[in-house]
Design a protein around this motif. Structure first.
Motif, PDB file in Angstrom:
ATOM      1  N   ILE B   6     -10.395  10.192  -3.748  1.00 47.45           N
ATOM      2  CA  ILE B   6     -10.768   9.159  -3.370  1.00 47.45           C
ATOM      3  C   ILE B   6     -11.705   9.073  -2.377  1.00 47.45           C
ATOM      4  CG2 ILE B   6      -9.449   6.750  -2.270  1.00 47.45           C
ATOM      5  CD1 ILE B   6      -6.705   7.879  -3.890  1.00 47.45           C
ATOM      6  N   VAL B 169       1.360  -2.622   1.226  1.00 54.62           N
ATOM      7  CA  VAL B 169       0.499  -2.162   0.616  1.00 54.62           C
ATOM      8  C   VAL B 169      -0.783  -2.853   0.151  1.00 54.62           C
ATOM      9  CG1 VAL B 169       2.931  -0.560  -0.326  1.00 54.62           C
ATOM     10  CG2 VAL B 169       1.741  -2.635  -1.482  1.00 54.62           C
ATOM     11  N   ASP B 204      -3.391  -2.852 -10.016  1.00 51.41           N
ATOM     12  CA  ASP B 204      -2.619  -2.433  -8.241  1.00 51.41           C
ATOM     13  C   ASP B 204      -2.808  -1.048  -7.289  1.00 51.41           C
ATOM     14  OD1 ASP B 204      -2.609  -5.220  -7.526  1.00 51.41           O
ATOM     15  OD2 ASP B 204      -0.621  -5.753  -8.646  1.00 51.41           O
ATOM     16  N   GLU B 205      -2.569  -0.388  -8.491  1.00 52.02           N
ATOM     17  CA  GLU B 205      -2.599   1.191  -8.006  1.00 52.02           C
ATOM     18  C   GLU B 205      -3.386   1.873  -6.880  1.00 52.02           C
ATOM     19  OE1 GLU B 205       1.183   2.689 -11.191  1.00 52.02           O
ATOM     20  OE2 GLU B 205      -0.314   3.252 -11.531  1.00 52.02           O
ATOM     21  N   ILE B 206      -4.769   1.682  -8.138  1.00 56.55           N
ATOM     22  CA  ILE B 206      -6.067   1.904  -7.601  1.00 56.55           C
ATOM     23  C   ILE B 206      -6.062   1.211  -5.275  1.00 56.55           C
ATOM     24  CG2 ILE B 206      -8.522   1.330  -7.221  1.00 56.55           C
ATOM     25  CD1 ILE B 206      -8.153   1.578 -10.690  1.00 56.55           C
ATOM     26  N   ALA B 208      -3.430   0.630  -3.783  1.00 55.80           N
ATOM     27  CA  ALA B 208      -2.807   1.374  -3.047  1.00 55.80           C
ATOM     28  C   ALA B 208      -3.225   2.178  -2.992  1.00 55.80           C
ATOM     29  CB  ALA B 208      -1.381   1.368  -3.963  1.00 55.80           C
ATOM     30  N   ALA B 209      -3.925   2.564  -4.042  1.00 55.50           N
ATOM     31  CA  ALA B 209      -4.703   4.377  -3.322  1.00 55.50           C
ATOM     32  C   ALA B 209      -5.798   4.132  -2.607  1.00 55.50           C
ATOM     33  CB  ALA B 209      -5.612   4.980  -5.473  1.00 55.50           C
ATOM     34  N   GLU B 211      -6.166   2.345  -0.315  1.00 52.37           N
ATOM     35  CA  GLU B 211      -5.431   2.030   1.493  1.00 52.37           C
ATOM     36  C   GLU B 211      -5.681   2.827   2.057  1.00 52.37           C
ATOM     37  OE1 GLU B 211      -3.638   1.189   4.522  1.00 52.37           O
ATOM     38  OE2 GLU B 211      -3.108   1.943   3.611  1.00 52.37           O
ATOM     39  N   LEU B 212      -5.324   4.161   1.177  1.00 54.20           N
ATOM     40  CA  LEU B 212      -5.059   6.042   2.341  1.00 54.20           C
ATOM     41  C   LEU B 212      -5.995   6.478   3.666  1.00 54.20           C
ATOM     42  CD1 LEU B 212      -2.642   6.915  -0.724  1.00 54.20           C
ATOM     43  CD2 LEU B 212      -2.093   6.030   1.897  1.00 54.20           C
ATOM     44  N   VAL B 213      -7.319   5.971   2.275  1.00 52.76           N
ATOM     45  CA  VAL B 213      -8.338   6.279   3.073  1.00 52.76           C
ATOM     46  C   VAL B 213      -8.884   5.389   3.569  1.00 52.76           C
ATOM     47  CG1 VAL B 213      -8.903   8.354   1.467  1.00 52.76           C
ATOM     48  CG2 VAL B 213     -10.023   5.876   0.904  1.00 52.76           C
TER      49      VAL B 213
END
Lengths: 251, 251
Positions: B6, B169, B204-206, B208-209, B211-213
């Motif tokens: 990511i 999220v 939705d999982e992507i 959420a992932a 958002e971390l960056v």
């Protein structure tokens, strides 16, 4: 460049009660030639923990209460299963068609208290959620730290349904070594105004991200999330992620 | 080894109406020396699209209806803001303290119809969600594809609150080029039994992932998710992620 890596860790072994999850993870990392790094996050699906710890039951051997018998008859389900669902629950949140949505002892709102048949051996056997997922996360963190000298953060996950949205996603049900929430309160936007979004559930976002490599059919119950600068915490609990029902703005 | 990357894509420019988002993304990729790859997923926060497309309003200039006036008085909010919230909504889902939870025209259940002040210039100015996020995703996919010869999947995201869980999220509100759901129906677990978990909301999982960056204070409104084998689709819509309220098992 900000870049996060999510690495799937395959464990081919069929997990059985008594198995040593930290040891199996270390073996898998060795096989993959991966050296665990300080600040790696280890994401582990609850299923292998429930299987290793024997959080399993045979629904045909569970004696149902009168309430479970009645509910089982009404929903066309196994009485022993319903009995166990009730035992794992603080309350019944909703009954929708044949699904019982319960509030678990952890405070999770999910179908059947998270009791699950997938990847559990035996026709009448089910797994239930670890009673204390934070403690399981902490124990794995410590065991791995002791053996490798590197203490990862650990997130225990379960895949659950959500209101309003189709499909399931992975959620964090246990954490160790990291704060599950990232707090922006007091921070400003690019024009100096207070941010509207104040708290991000990073543990849920990491859980969701990890599911992408874990999948459901890949014997990949563990993932490493690498290079994400999470807030460290020794006292964190996944309970911080739960909103009390009487404080929930959607209810 | 299954490993997903990511990558955060910084855009320093303060986005203004008329800005060319695909061009800004291409410039940023060039600056980072990143070559877009076939099957990369481009995750883009809705805020920069709303700002570039002028999905913005000045609450002091919006004439409130009698209903908005009354609600504004009751909640202690700006009448023009409430008027715009009502215009962006199919229905009011709930009122909790001073928060109006609405069902937007897209079917999203969120506070204030997703209307937001963060990172929007001007004291009375707000952004609202793109009326057709799938179309915005599709246009960016095509523009980038035309210019680079590589057609990424695109997900448009917004950060939202959820029932039962603390913290927000990232969710997928628009998609192009990929199916937002991964369907396991008909697949079996490791013992040959049908899987309990049948549909995963991978978009939705992507989101959420990513958002971390992306974060909230990092001027990083775009992320590349690389090396995830998503199901391609030319007809996909983020509407597939929405459960109709009368079909929702939690209501």
């Amino acid at each position: 460049m900000d870049s996060i890596e999510i690495i799937g860790v395959k464990i081919e072994k069929d997990i059985e009660p008594g198995d040593d999850i930290p040891e199996l993870i270390i073996e898998a990392l060795n096989n993959m030639n991966i050296k665990l790094e300080e600040r790696d996050i280890l994401v582990i699906c609850q299923k292998i923990i429930s299987k290793a710890k024997g959080f399993l039951f045979d629904a045909s051997k569970v004696k149902p209460s009168p309430k479970a018998l009645e509910l089982a008859r009404k929903l066309g389900k196994k009485p022993g299963l319903i009995e166990f669902v009730l035992r794992q629950s603080k309350s019944i949140f909703n009954i929708w068609r044949r699904v019982i949505i319960t509030e678990t002892h952890h405070g999770l709102i999910c179908p059947n208290a998270g009791i699950d048949k997938s990847n559990v051996k035996g026709e009448n056997w089910y797994s239930f959620l670890p009673p204390d997922p934070d403690m399981e996360a902490q124990k794995i963190r410590e065991e791995i730290g002791k053996r490798l000298g590197v203490y990862p953060a650990v997130i225990i996950t379960d895949t659950m349904s959500r209101p309003f949205r189709r499909g399931q996603v992975n959620f964090a049900i246990g954490v160790a070594g990291m704060a599950p929430l990232l707090d922006y309160r007091g921070k400003s936007d690019m024009y100096g105004k207070p941010l509207r979004i104040t708290i991000i559930a990073i543990a849920d976002e990491i859980a969701a991200a990890a599911e992408l490599v874990m999948g459901k059919t890949k014997r990949c119950p563990v993932a490493i999330v690498r290079n994400y600068k999470y807030p460290r915490s020794e006292q964190a609990s996944a309970k911080e992620l739960i909103v009390k029902l009487d404080e929930d703005m959607f209810l």
